[in-house]
Design a protein around this motif. Structure first.
Motif, PDB file in Angstrom:
ATOM      1  N   ALA A 281     -23.097  -5.889   8.193  1.00  0.00           N
ATOM      2  CA  ALA A 281     -23.332  -5.869   9.642  1.00  0.00           C
ATOM      3  C   ALA A 281     -22.274  -5.015  10.352  1.00  0.00           C
ATOM      4  N   LEU A 282     -21.008  -5.159   9.954  1.00  0.00           N
ATOM      5  CA  LEU A 282     -19.941  -4.349  10.534  1.00  0.00           C
ATOM      6  C   LEU A 282     -20.172  -2.865  10.268  1.00  0.00           C
ATOM      7  N   THR A 283     -20.674  -2.545   9.095  1.00  0.00           N
ATOM      8  CA  THR A 283     -20.868  -1.152   8.725  1.00  0.00           C
ATOM      9  C   THR A 283     -21.876  -0.455   9.632  1.00  0.00           C
ATOM     10  N   VAL A 284     -22.898  -1.171  10.088  1.00  0.00           N
ATOM     11  CA  VAL A 284     -23.878  -0.575  11.003  1.00  0.00           C
ATOM     12  C   VAL A 284     -23.177  -0.030  12.241  1.00  0.00           C
ATOM     13  N   LEU A 285     -22.339  -0.847  12.854  1.00  0.00           N
ATOM     14  CA  LEU A 285     -21.639  -0.435  14.077  1.00  0.00           C
ATOM     15  C   LEU A 285     -20.620   0.664  13.788  1.00  0.00           C
ATOM     16  N   ALA A 286     -19.915   0.545  12.668  1.00  0.00           N
ATOM     17  CA  ALA A 286     -18.875   1.516  12.353  1.00  0.00           C
ATOM     18  C   ALA A 286     -19.453   2.907  12.077  1.00  0.00           C
ATOM     19  N   VAL A 287     -20.553   2.970  11.327  1.00  0.00           N
ATOM     20  CA  VAL A 287     -21.161   4.267  11.039  1.00  0.00           C
ATOM     21  C   VAL A 287     -21.712   4.894  12.322  1.00  0.00           C
ATOM     22  N   ALA A 288     -22.256   4.074  13.211  1.00  0.00           N
ATOM     23  CA  ALA A 288     -22.705   4.589  14.511  1.00  0.00           C
ATOM     24  C   ALA A 288     -21.536   5.218  15.262  1.00  0.00           C
ATOM     25  N   GLY A 289     -20.362   4.592  15.183  1.00  0.00           N
ATOM     26  CA  GLY A 289     -19.180   5.156  15.822  1.00  0.00           C
ATOM     27  C   GLY A 289     -18.763   6.479  15.205  1.00  0.00           C
ATOM     28  N   VAL A 290     -18.825   6.577  13.875  1.00  0.00           N
ATOM     29  CA  VAL A 290     -18.481   7.827  13.211  1.00  0.00           C
ATOM     30  C   VAL A 290     -19.403   8.947  13.669  1.00  0.00           C
ATOM     31  N   VAL A 291     -20.692   8.661  13.781  1.00  0.00           N
ATOM     32  CA  VAL A 291     -21.666   9.693  14.119  1.00  0.00           C
ATOM     33  C   VAL A 291     -21.564  10.121  15.579  1.00  0.00           C
ATOM     34  N   PHE A 292     -21.313   9.155  16.493  1.00  0.00           N
ATOM     35  CA  PHE A 292     -21.429   9.471  17.920  1.00  0.00           C
ATOM     36  C   PHE A 292     -20.117   9.414  18.705  1.00  0.00           C
ATOM     37  N   ALA A 293     -19.057   8.753  18.159  1.00  0.00           N
ATOM     38  CA  ALA A 293     -17.819   8.621  18.935  1.00  0.00           C
ATOM     39  C   ALA A 293     -17.117   9.972  19.060  1.00  0.00           C
ATOM     40  N   PRO A 294     -16.561  10.259  20.238  1.00  0.00           N
ATOM     41  CA  PRO A 294     -15.873  11.542  20.435  1.00  0.00           C
ATOM     42  C   PRO A 294     -14.401  11.479  20.056  1.00  0.00           C
ATOM     43  N   GLY A 295     -13.817  12.639  19.811  1.00  0.00           N
ATOM     44  CA  GLY A 295     -12.384  12.847  19.717  1.00  0.00           C
ATOM     45  C   GLY A 295     -11.582  11.881  18.881  1.00  0.00           C
ATOM     46  N   PRO A 296     -10.481  11.364  19.471  1.00  0.00           N
ATOM     47  CA  PRO A 296      -9.512  10.571  18.695  1.00  0.00           C
ATOM     48  C   PRO A 296     -10.081   9.296  18.067  1.00  0.00           C
TER      49      PRO A 296
END
Length: 405
Positions: A281-296
């Motif tokens: 479940a954590l991995t779903v949110l984390a991978v979404a962050g890798v794909v869409f989160a900007p910068g630092p």
């Protein structure tokens, strides 16, 4: 825990160290991708074909090696397969021939495939079924993964792809460590047979094992997809150069070392299946962050994705072995090998989509795979228990865990 169930520390330490040297070569193939792109002008699809070559042969033969180790103990495979795995990667940068590069990384994948089922069988016997001890064994492999981008960057950035023969050094060290581990675990044949028989109790639960393997396959596709392209993607998202890409891959691998140790500890306290489910479940949110989160924040989400992918890593192995107690080699070959290697089979598709659209569009579908894995795991029960509620390990789970601390 009785004395005869206590894990043997020195052999586990040697096996873990040898595992680190072997898994350098799983991480090294992905770490070489940016250098193939820059030095040989490979497309994303061509570069991901290198990852496929390392995974394809490994995927095909790994269950075969698992079945062989179920019938016969093959300890000599450990040092020999370590040398084969290292030789393939060491030759990957020699010459400019794409077919030759595919061939030698495929040979490396064969060595890695031969190593894991027998190593996991030996580690299980030495650990006496301890989740924590198996976690330490798995940690070695994750440290090897983490060291791979640093080692490859240090060697290839300095001497170019033609310096790749220097990458054989970990294989030489690993073969020596494996030989030392085997000397440390050497016991009379009668004692070894008794140890194997004591672990091979219960009935094989193939339906549960296949669902677990499906979840591990989903995890594998996410991990290989990220490891193959996160270096290139980090440069786009952060605006950094080679250092930013190497740092992202290092974070992805190093977080796995922390996650693996944490997984064994958390499983002792909360049970294996709840920990595995929450990790997916954590991995779903984390991978979404890798794909869409900007910068630092990119590297922060890479670390979270690493934790989510690796906390259940050693738990997959022990769950698989407990679902197939009479086929420990086969279970190890699948959970530690085939289901992990299958991610490499999907990497050319990720590369082709990236060539046609963008890396972000190619990586976005990876977000859905941990959710699918969670669905496959949702109704699994703890091995040996008559039934389990979907959200937890079920009645008596604490007793089932007591012997594995």
């Amino acid at each position: 825990m009785s004395t005869n169930q206590t894990p043997r520390i020195r052999p586990i330490t040697l096996l873990s160290s040898g595992h680190a040297c072997v898994d350098v070569y799983q991480g090294a193939v992905a770490a070489l991708v940016p250098f193939f792109v820059s030095e040989r002008a490979y497309t994303y699809a061509a570069a991901s074909g290198i990852v496929l070559a390392a995974s394809l042969l490994s995927s095909v033969v790994q269950p075969l090696f698992g079945a062989l180790t179920d019938r016969w103990a093959l300890p000599w495979l450990l040092p020999v397969s370590t040398l084969v795995g290292g030789a393939g990667v060491a030759l990957a940068g020699v010459g400019d021939s794409y077919p030759l590069t595919l061939l030698v990384v495929a040979v490396s994948g064969l060595g890695v495939a031969a190593y894991h089922p027998e190593a996991a069988r030996v580690a299980r016997e030495v650990s006496r079924g301890s989740h924590t001890a198996m976690g330490w064994f798995s940690l070695g492999g994750n440290l090897g993964f983490a060291a791979a981008p640093l080692l490859v960057s240090a060697v290839i950035a300095t001497g170019g792809l033609r310096a790749s023969p220097l990458l054989a050094v970990p294989a030489l060290a690993g073969a020596a460590l494996c030989a030392a581990a085997l000397r440390a675990v050497r016991t009379p044949a009668r004692a070894t047979a008794a140890a194997r028989a004591s672990l091979a109790t219960g009935r094989d639960d193939w339906p549960s094992f296949l669902r677990l393997s499906g979840a591990v396959g989903c995890r594998s596709i996410v991990f290989v997809g990220l490891s193959a392209f996160i270096s290139l993607y980090a440069r786009q998202r952060t605006g950094g150069g080679d250092l930013s890409g190497t740092a992202a891959l290092f974070v992805l691998y190093l977080g796995g070392a922390v996650g693996t140790v944490a997984g064994g500890r958390l499983a002792t306290r909360f049970g294996r299946l709840p920990v595995v489910r929450w990790s997916y479940a954590l991995t779903v949110l984390a991978v979404a962050g890798v794909v869409f989160a900007p910068g630092p924040s990119f590297h922060l989400f890479a670390a979270l994705a690493s934790a989510g992918l690796y906390v259940p890593f050693s738990l997959h192995i022990t769950l698989g072995q407990d679902y197939l107690p009479r086929r420990v080699g086969t279970a190890s070959g699948v959970t530690l090998g085939l289901a992990v290697s299958v991610g490499g089979l999907a990497s050319p598709l990720v590369g082709a989509v990236a060539d046609a659209t963008s890396l972000q569009a190619a990586l976005a579908p990876l977000i859905a795979l941990p959710a699918l894995g969670w669905l496959l795991l949702r109704t699994l029960r703890e091995p040996g228990l008559p039934r389990a509620a979907p959200g937890g390990p079920g009645p008596g789970a604490g007793a089932a865990r007591a012997g594995h601390e």
